[in-house]
Each structure stands twice: as C-alpha cells, then as structure tokens.
Design an enzyme around this catalytic site. Sequence first.
Site, PDB file in Angstrom:
ATOM      1  CG  HIS A  59      -6.771   2.173  -0.096  1.00 53.17           C
ATOM      2  ND1 HIS A  59      -5.778   1.773  -1.103  1.00 53.17           N
ATOM      3  CD2 HIS A  59      -7.339   3.197   0.062  1.00 53.17           C
ATOM      4  CE1 HIS A  59      -5.906   3.359  -1.728  1.00 53.17           C
ATOM      5  NE2 HIS A  59      -6.615   4.132  -0.958  1.00 53.17           N
ATOM      6  CB  THR A  95      18.806   1.394   8.167  1.00 51.63           C
ATOM      7  OG1 THR A  95      18.340  -0.017   8.750  1.00 51.63           O
ATOM      8  CG2 THR A  95      20.245   1.133   7.922  1.00 51.63           C
ATOM      9  CG  HIS A 137      -3.120   4.610  -0.303  1.00 48.72           C
ATOM     10  ND1 HIS A 137      -2.645   4.898  -1.630  1.00 48.72           N
ATOM     11  CD2 HIS A 137      -3.986   5.564   0.082  1.00 48.72           C
ATOM     12  CE1 HIS A 137      -3.394   5.865  -2.094  1.00 48.72           C
ATOM     13  NE2 HIS A 137      -3.999   6.446  -1.234  1.00 48.72           N
ATOM     14  CB  CYS A 147      17.187  -0.511  14.309  1.00 45.59           C
ATOM     15  SG  CYS A 147      16.889  -0.800  12.612  1.00 45.59           S
ATOM     16  CG  ASP A 160      19.170  -1.358  17.304  1.00 48.16           C
ATOM     17  OD1 ASP A 160      19.071  -0.042  17.407  1.00 48.16           O
ATOM     18  OD2 ASP A 160      19.767  -1.511  16.405  1.00 48.16           O
TER      19      ASP A 160
HETATM   20  C1  RB5 Z   1      23.309  -2.220  14.123  1.00 48.96           C
HETATM   21  O1  RB5 Z   1      24.707  -1.892  13.888  1.00 48.96           O
HETATM   22  C2  RB5 Z   1      22.429  -2.120  13.071  1.00 48.96           C
HETATM   23  O2  RB5 Z   1      22.768  -3.064  12.147  1.00 48.96           O
HETATM   24  C3  RB5 Z   1      20.950  -1.912  13.285  1.00 48.96           C
HETATM   25  O3  RB5 Z   1      20.752  -0.960  14.196  1.00 48.96           O
HETATM   26  C4  RB5 Z   1      19.856  -1.752  11.911  1.00 48.96           C
HETATM   27  O4  RB5 Z   1      20.617  -0.621  11.180  1.00 48.96           O
HETATM   28  C5  RB5 Z   1      19.739  -2.875  11.327  1.00 48.96           C
HETATM   29  O5  RB5 Z   1      19.018  -2.856  10.251  1.00 48.96           O
END
Ligand code: RB5
Length: 149
Positions: free
Chosen positions: A132, A66, A97, A64, A7
């Site tokens: 596995h 996280t 695995h 993204c 993203d």
């Molecule tokens: C965007 O603000 C953020 O929510 C996205 O990059 C991601 O971390 C979502 O899981």
Amino acid sequence: MIALASDHVGIDLKKEIMALLDEMGLEYKDYGAYTKERTDYPIYGARAARAVANGECERAILICGTGVGISIAANKVDGIRAVVCSDCYSAKLSREHNDSNVLAIGARVVGPDLARMIARIWLETPFEGGRHQKRIDMIARLEKGLDIE
Ligand code: RB5
C-alpha cells in the site's frame, strides 16, 4: 494530539467525539467552530488539516453536515488524505490501505453512537504499509504535479 474541527452543524457531534477521546485517554485540540452561529466549513477543515500537515497534530477528525465539504477542503492541503466515512469497514480500511490521516463524519448522516464506533476504529487501526505504501507515494507525486505512470 488529535485535531478536531467542525462547522456550526457539527458542534454537537464534535462534543461526542471529545468525550470519546477523553475515554480513550487521547489529547485533542479544537480548531473551531466554537458556536452554532452559521459559518463556513472550509475555514475549519483547513485549520485542522494544516495542523496535521505541519506536524502539530498526528491526525484530525472533522465534522460538518455531510462530512463532504470539510473533507474536500482538507484534501486541498498537501500531505492530507481525508476520508468521509459512514461505516466502520471504510474507516478501518482507510487506515490499513490508505493511511488516511483525516477522518470526516457527517453529523446529519450518522448518529452519535455510530460516529463514536467509526472514530474509535479509525483511531485504533494502524496502516499496513507494504504494497500500500507504493500507492500512497503515487498520491504524493500527484500532489507535486509529477507523473505516476
Ligand atoms: C451547511 O449547511 C452544510 O452545507 C455543511 O455542514 C456541510 O454539509 C457541507 O458539506
């Protein structure tokens, strides 16, 4: 061919991963996003995951903020085993695995050097198969709504 997608938050780290793939001599295709304009991670997770599921690409690396949202989206595509990794051990074991075919990384979680190490280990580690494989087959049955016990 490795599918790449992110993203808007993951654009810079995606460029680091592109540089890594260039160093490793691996081809890649970028499924977007292409600018830092705010957008929605499921679009790009789905594009890259579908490219893996239909055989256009062997594996995908998604980014993204996280790594969580884009991996959840990717895992909605049948045949996709996406993992979020912030450490090298999980990246390695997810290949050995779990035969993970999509790696997600959080651009707000790990720095560029660690992200490169995680991606390199994930790309270089083969699936062990053996005991596995049975578990991978069980996950495939779950996707089809079949019983696994
Ligand atoms: C965007 O603000 C953020 O929510 C996205 O990059 C991601 O971390 C979502 O899981």
